[in-house]
Design an enzyme around this catalytic site. Sequence first.
Site, PDB file in Angstrom:
ATOM      1  N   HIS A 129      -1.591  -3.513   6.882  1.00 34.14           N
ATOM      2  CA  HIS A 129      -0.603  -4.532   7.236  1.00 34.14           C
ATOM      3  C   HIS A 129       0.162  -3.978   8.437  1.00 34.14           C
ATOM      4  O   HIS A 129       0.298  -2.761   8.575  1.00 34.14           O
ATOM      5  CB  HIS A 129       0.324  -4.719   6.031  1.00 34.14           C
ATOM      6  CG  HIS A 129       1.308  -5.846   6.150  1.00 34.14           C
ATOM      7  ND1 HIS A 129       2.447  -5.748   6.913  1.00 34.14           N
ATOM      8  CD2 HIS A 129       1.337  -7.071   5.593  1.00 34.14           C
ATOM      9  CE1 HIS A 129       3.130  -6.874   6.813  1.00 34.14           C
ATOM     10  NE2 HIS A 129       2.480  -7.695   6.028  1.00 34.14           N
ATOM     11  N   ASP A 207       1.314   2.475   1.580  1.00 36.48           N
ATOM     12  CA  ASP A 207       1.953   1.163   1.478  1.00 36.48           C
ATOM     13  C   ASP A 207       1.486   0.553   0.159  1.00 36.48           C
ATOM     14  O   ASP A 207       0.332   0.163   0.026  1.00 36.48           O
ATOM     15  CB  ASP A 207       1.522   0.311   2.682  1.00 36.48           C
ATOM     16  CG  ASP A 207       1.946  -1.147   2.545  1.00 36.48           C
ATOM     17  OD1 ASP A 207       2.689  -1.479   1.588  1.00 36.48           O
ATOM     18  OD2 ASP A 207       1.533  -1.956   3.391  1.00 36.48           O
ATOM     19  N   GLN A 210       1.300  -4.318  -1.941  1.00 35.88           N
ATOM     20  CA  GLN A 210       0.356  -5.243  -2.543  1.00 35.88           C
ATOM     21  C   GLN A 210      -0.218  -4.700  -3.849  1.00 35.88           C
ATOM     22  O   GLN A 210      -0.828  -5.433  -4.614  1.00 35.88           O
ATOM     23  CB  GLN A 210      -0.790  -5.513  -1.545  1.00 35.88           C
ATOM     24  CG  GLN A 210      -1.507  -6.810  -1.755  1.00 35.88           C
ATOM     25  CD  GLN A 210      -0.563  -7.990  -1.721  1.00 35.88           C
ATOM     26  OE1 GLN A 210      -0.393  -8.681  -2.715  1.00 35.88           O
ATOM     27  NE2 GLN A 210       0.077  -8.225  -0.580  1.00 35.88           N
ATOM     28  N   LYS A 233       7.450  -9.161  -4.092  1.00 36.20           N
ATOM     29  CA  LYS A 233       6.048  -9.430  -4.410  1.00 36.20           C
ATOM     30  C   LYS A 233       5.758  -9.201  -5.893  1.00 36.20           C
ATOM     31  O   LYS A 233       4.644  -9.437  -6.343  1.00 36.20           O
ATOM     32  CB  LYS A 233       5.140  -8.535  -3.568  1.00 36.20           C
ATOM     33  CG  LYS A 233       5.121  -8.887  -2.078  1.00 36.20           C
ATOM     34  CD  LYS A 233       4.015  -8.135  -1.377  1.00 36.20           C
ATOM     35  CE  LYS A 233       4.207  -8.074   0.124  1.00 36.20           C
ATOM     36  NZ  LYS A 233       3.958  -9.349   0.793  1.00 36.20           N
ATOM     37  N   CYS A 372      -0.639 -10.689   8.926  1.00 39.73           N
ATOM     38  CA  CYS A 372      -0.042  -9.491   9.516  1.00 39.73           C
ATOM     39  C   CYS A 372      -1.060  -8.363   9.609  1.00 39.73           C
ATOM     40  O   CYS A 372      -0.726  -7.188   9.438  1.00 39.73           O
ATOM     41  CB  CYS A 372       1.203  -9.029   8.747  1.00 39.73           C
ATOM     42  SG  CYS A 372       2.535 -10.222   8.799  1.00 39.73           S
TER      43      CYS A 372
END
Lengths: 414, 142
Positions: A129, A207, A210, A233, A372
């Site tokens: 991302h 990251d 997600q 999220k 993104c």
Amino acid sequence: MVVTARTSLDAQKLRADFPIFEQEIHGKPLAYLDSAVTSQKPRQVLDAMRDFYETSNANVHRGVYTLSERATEAFEGARQKVADFVNAPDVREVIFTRQATEALNLVAYAWGLNNLGPGDLVVVTELEHHSNFVPWQYMAEKTGAGFRMLHVNEDGELDLSGLDEAARDGNVKVVAANLVSNALGTINPIEKLAAWAHAQGAIMVVDGAQAAPHHPVDVQALGCDFFALSAHKMCGPTGVGALWGRREILEAMEPFNLGGHMISKVRYESTTWGELPHKFEAGTSPIAEAVGLGAAIDYLNEVGIEAIEAHEQELAAVALERLGEIEGVTLYGPPADRRAGIVSFNVEGIHPHDVAQVLDSEGVAIRAGHHCCQPLMTRLAVAATNRASFYLYSVPEEIDRLVEGVQKTRKIFG
Amino acid sequence: MAEDLYREVILDHYKNPRGHGVMEDADAQAEGVNPLCGDEVSIYVQFADDGETLEEVKFSGRGCAISQASTSMLMEMVVGKTASEIAGLPKEALLEEVGIPLTPVRLKCALLGLGVLKVALHRAKGTPLPDEWAGLDELELT
């Protein structure tokens, strides 16, 4: 109903916790298939935040009065919940941020700016991302370090054989990767990447935006040094996220934001920094939001993160199969058994925004765009894709409606 | 509702874009993107002997039906007009031609071509740009 996928949680029942589903969109029930961009919020989270504002609102770590103590307790309680959720060894290693993006910028600035220089390399993946790509690209440019990208194969999975090539002309100091790709749903082998990073003397920055909502997270088992997540999220509110970082690295780091609360002593001549985690939490934190994140974690634990993941994988498998049967549909990403609940696809000759627009008129919300992830879109040689993503409240009927909507789009564009 | 948006004329321009192609040795040229959709449009202009009137225009690019169809319609609208007339062309004139209800997000798709054309003329002739696009050498709608 055409689809009767068996699931290990009762999504239909859980939907009742989410007030947003009590409405219709264009006269049709809302089929929300865009949870990868942000999740819907259960009443439990909304109530916890409202309750905080109505009974405990005060600034934290400031007052000596009862209300401030109560607020501090709620805020620090949320920190403990985050620490437990990612299996952090020490609660002081959890820093509240605005979202995963800010958490990753914190590492890029506070660590990268002081530890990177000419001859060093930053390695990111083609699946990143922009939030774990652009800060590193920028920091490499600022410091004179090199910037390298690990590519994906045809299935949208990382090609680890490219690692040594990426490391050839410099000292790798940072490896940055997501645990789950937001664009394709690929689950990345962070353990292997972290082991490789450490063998190079690099830090491993993950990251987890997600991953955290859908996939069990254990930062110790992953072997990473930093892990970022966003509350919004994972059934929590916008405006708060968290960074977990390895304590010795955080302690050696310079601060990121400067101001109130993050200090130890402030004198005209110089200032010393506060202890962890306060050193990285300048100014008033998103307190009610952190409480909301804590409530979201309680909710996810109650439903069971493994059940959530299994449910989404079943839905993704059904969606891949059903969409794959439609003429002109191209699917992206790995096979169903190696991906999270995200399905990216294109319909031949029809731009994703047009597909999404027709679906919207049917009450079906999907994402259409580059997610993104422009470097990945370049690799796939597309400008954009359609993306349907699932969560604990997604039901098989919504896949039927997605499929019907795609068929209708094809008819309109005939 | 989807049928209103993708009315026949839009689909016709999308499938059979007018003035589609690349122009070598254009007198004016610009390109732009709409990062939201990933729409891309390049516009090429050839002036008549008076150096003011648009004799021929072409566009290339890829993107959603709204962006490509509206640019195609724009090509038909602007031939024969002068650079300063186009600089003063209000966006409503194109939107009226497009003639479909657009949300703010899709409005950017519909106006991409017009913005790119204005930037091309600005570069070649110094015609003014609307405030929202002022100072841009390459249009990127955000």
